[in-house]
Design a protein around this motif. Sequence first.
Motif, PDB file in Angstrom:
ATOM      1  N   MET A 147       0.843  -1.195   0.000  1.00 43.81           N
ATOM      2  CA  MET A 147       0.000   0.000   0.000  1.00 43.81           C
ATOM      3  C   MET A 147       0.882   1.250   0.000  1.00 43.81           C
ATOM      4  N   LEU A 148       0.574   2.150  -0.897  1.00 45.35           N
ATOM      5  CA  LEU A 148       1.224   3.461  -0.931  1.00 45.35           C
ATOM      6  C   LEU A 148       0.207   4.496  -0.473  1.00 45.35           C
ATOM      7  N   SER A 149       0.568   5.247   0.562  1.00 45.07           N
ATOM      8  CA  SER A 149      -0.331   6.265   1.103  1.00 45.07           C
ATOM      9  C   SER A 149       0.328   7.627   1.041  1.00 45.07           C
ATOM     10  N   VAL A 150      -0.428   8.614   0.592  1.00 41.75           N
ATOM     11  CA  VAL A 150       0.037   9.990   0.491  1.00 41.75           C
ATOM     12  C   VAL A 150      -0.872  10.848   1.362  1.00 41.75           C
ATOM     13  N   HIS A 151      -0.278  11.631   2.239  1.00 46.50           N
ATOM     14  CA  HIS A 151      -1.050  12.424   3.186  1.00 46.50           C
ATOM     15  C   HIS A 151      -0.761  13.911   2.995  1.00 46.50           C
ATOM     16  N   ASN A 152      -1.646  14.573   2.279  1.00 52.77           N
ATOM     17  CA  ASN A 152      -1.639  16.038   2.168  1.00 52.77           C
ATOM     18  C   ASN A 152      -0.270  16.617   1.792  1.00 52.77           C
ATOM     19  N   LEU A 153       0.252  16.159   0.655  1.00 51.62           N
ATOM     20  CA  LEU A 153       1.540  16.667   0.170  1.00 51.62           C
ATOM     21  C   LEU A 153       1.374  18.064  -0.425  1.00 51.62           C
ATOM     22  N   THR A 154       2.316  18.935  -0.089  1.00 49.80           N
ATOM     23  CA  THR A 154       2.304  20.295  -0.626  1.00 49.80           C
ATOM     24  C   THR A 154       3.723  20.702  -0.999  1.00 49.80           C
ATOM     25  N   LYS A 155       3.855  21.280  -2.181  1.00 49.18           N
ATOM     26  CA  LYS A 155       5.132  21.843  -2.613  1.00 49.18           C
ATOM     27  C   LYS A 155       4.844  23.141  -3.353  1.00 49.18           C
ATOM     28  N   GLU A 156       5.441  24.234  -2.866  1.00 48.31           N
ATOM     29  CA  GLU A 156       5.199  25.537  -3.467  1.00 48.31           C
ATOM     30  C   GLU A 156       6.474  26.070  -4.100  1.00 48.31           C
ATOM     31  N   HIS A 189      -9.986  15.396 -10.602  1.00 46.11           N
ATOM     32  CA  HIS A 189     -10.973  14.339 -10.823  1.00 46.11           C
ATOM     33  C   HIS A 189     -10.237  13.001 -10.846  1.00 46.11           C
ATOM     34  N   SER A 190     -10.931  11.935 -10.472  1.00 41.35           N
ATOM     35  CA  SER A 190     -10.360  10.592 -10.576  1.00 41.35           C
ATOM     36  C   SER A 190     -11.383   9.654 -11.195  1.00 41.35           C
ATOM     37  N   GLU A 191     -10.868   8.717 -11.963  1.00 42.80           N
ATOM     38  CA  GLU A 191     -11.705   7.694 -12.611  1.00 42.80           C
ATOM     39  C   GLU A 191     -11.131   6.326 -12.263  1.00 42.80           C
ATOM     40  N   LYS A 192     -11.970   5.417 -11.782  1.00 42.54           N
ATOM     41  CA  LYS A 192     -11.545   4.058 -11.489  1.00 42.54           C
ATOM     42  C   LYS A 192     -12.209   3.090 -12.461  1.00 42.54           C
ATOM     43  N   PHE A 242       3.585  28.744  -8.283  1.00 44.37           N
ATOM     44  CA  PHE A 242       2.947  27.465  -8.612  1.00 44.37           C
ATOM     45  C   PHE A 242       3.001  26.565  -7.386  1.00 44.37           C
ATOM     46  N   LYS A 243       1.880  25.950  -7.057  1.00 37.59           N
ATOM     47  CA  LYS A 243       1.806  25.084  -5.884  1.00 37.59           C
ATOM     48  C   LYS A 243       1.182  23.747  -6.272  1.00 37.59           C
ATOM     49  N   VAL A 244       1.807  22.669  -5.789  1.00 36.85           N
ATOM     50  CA  VAL A 244       1.258  21.323  -5.966  1.00 36.85           C
ATOM     51  C   VAL A 244       0.688  20.872  -4.633  1.00 36.85           C
ATOM     52  N   MET A 245      -0.570  20.467  -4.630  1.00 33.85           N
ATOM     53  CA  MET A 245      -1.240  20.031  -3.402  1.00 33.85           C
ATOM     54  C   MET A 245      -1.975  18.723  -3.671  1.00 33.85           C
ATOM     55  N   ILE A 246      -1.586  17.671  -2.959  1.00 33.13           N
ATOM     56  CA  ILE A 246      -2.192  16.352  -3.132  1.00 33.13           C
ATOM     57  C   ILE A 246      -2.809  15.932  -1.804  1.00 33.13           C
ATOM     58  N   PRO A 247      -4.115  15.658  -1.763  1.00 33.39           N
ATOM     59  CA  PRO A 247      -4.780  15.285  -0.506  1.00 33.39           C
ATOM     60  C   PRO A 247      -4.435  13.856  -0.096  1.00 33.39           C
ATOM     61  N   GLU A 248      -5.101  13.369   0.909  1.00 31.43           N
ATOM     62  CA  GLU A 248      -4.853  12.003   1.367  1.00 31.43           C
ATOM     63  C   GLU A 248      -5.367  11.012   0.327  1.00 31.43           C
ATOM     64  N   MET A 249      -4.464  10.107  -0.106  1.00 36.50           N
ATOM     65  CA  MET A 249      -4.821   9.116  -1.111  1.00 36.50           C
ATOM     66  C   MET A 249      -4.122   7.799  -0.787  1.00 36.50           C
ATOM     67  N   GLN A 281       3.159  13.776   4.267  1.00 34.94           N
ATOM     68  CA  GLN A 281       3.968  12.573   4.466  1.00 34.94           C
ATOM     69  C   GLN A 281       3.593  11.498   3.450  1.00 34.94           C
ATOM     70  N   ILE A 282       4.533  10.572   3.246  1.00 31.16           N
ATOM     71  CA  ILE A 282       4.352   9.448   2.336  1.00 31.16           C
ATOM     72  C   ILE A 282       4.655   8.170   3.106  1.00 31.16           C
TER      73      ILE A 282
END
Length: 229
Positions: A1-10, A205-208, A16-23, A58-59
């Motif tokens: 399992m790979l988990s990403v928790h609220n990654l942010t890089k500005e 958006h995400s598509e499964k 320009f800012k990259v923001m990835i929520p919990e996934m 965190q990752i």
Amino acid sequence: MLSVHNLTKEYKDSNFKVMIPEMHFKMGSIIGLLGRNGAGKTTILEMIAGLIVPDEGQIFINNSKQSFSYVGYMEDDPTLFENLTCFELIKYQSMLVERPLKTNQINDLLNKYGLEEQAHRRTSNLSRGMRQRISFILTLLHNPNIILLDEPFTGLDPTNMADMKKHLRKLRDDNKIILLSTHIIQFAADLCDEILFIDDGSIIHSEKKSSGVTFHEDQLKKKFFEKLS
């Protein structure tokens, strides 16, 4: 399992800012990051690879903090040791990752990826597609569980594209997680179990994929441009 928790890089110089929520991404899956050039796909991959330190977040891999030993990363425009031959480069890299290969094992890898005739050719003389294939070999040498690929189809001819898809599906069947970035909807539709639409540094958006059902390229393209409009 790979988990990403609220990654942010500005990037303050470019605003320009990259923001990835919990996934959470499960083993045995191919996840596509689909977006136009400059959307932030590479930054996402490089944060997961540990090449860029996020400002926040965190990752985790299998509930443990990120470790490079679990991750393999192939950049969009691979940097190689230009004075080494393909054979020498694989041998050298295998020693670096403490999995030294014998001559017959290296030759088997070169044959597997259609580079047998390039074995003793310096990497400085390789075409873009050949550089992609040798880089893919290097990415997998330490047998990573998480495989990150930035535009892996660049420079490949149709035969090698088909081979690359076959290799990626085999890795998925071997219970690996593959995250690949692309701006080519056809490849994402054909390969991926889940597709994340990336725009302006965010997942919009995400598509499964439903069980036993493949993505329809035209429908995916229509939805992609609807979400980006």
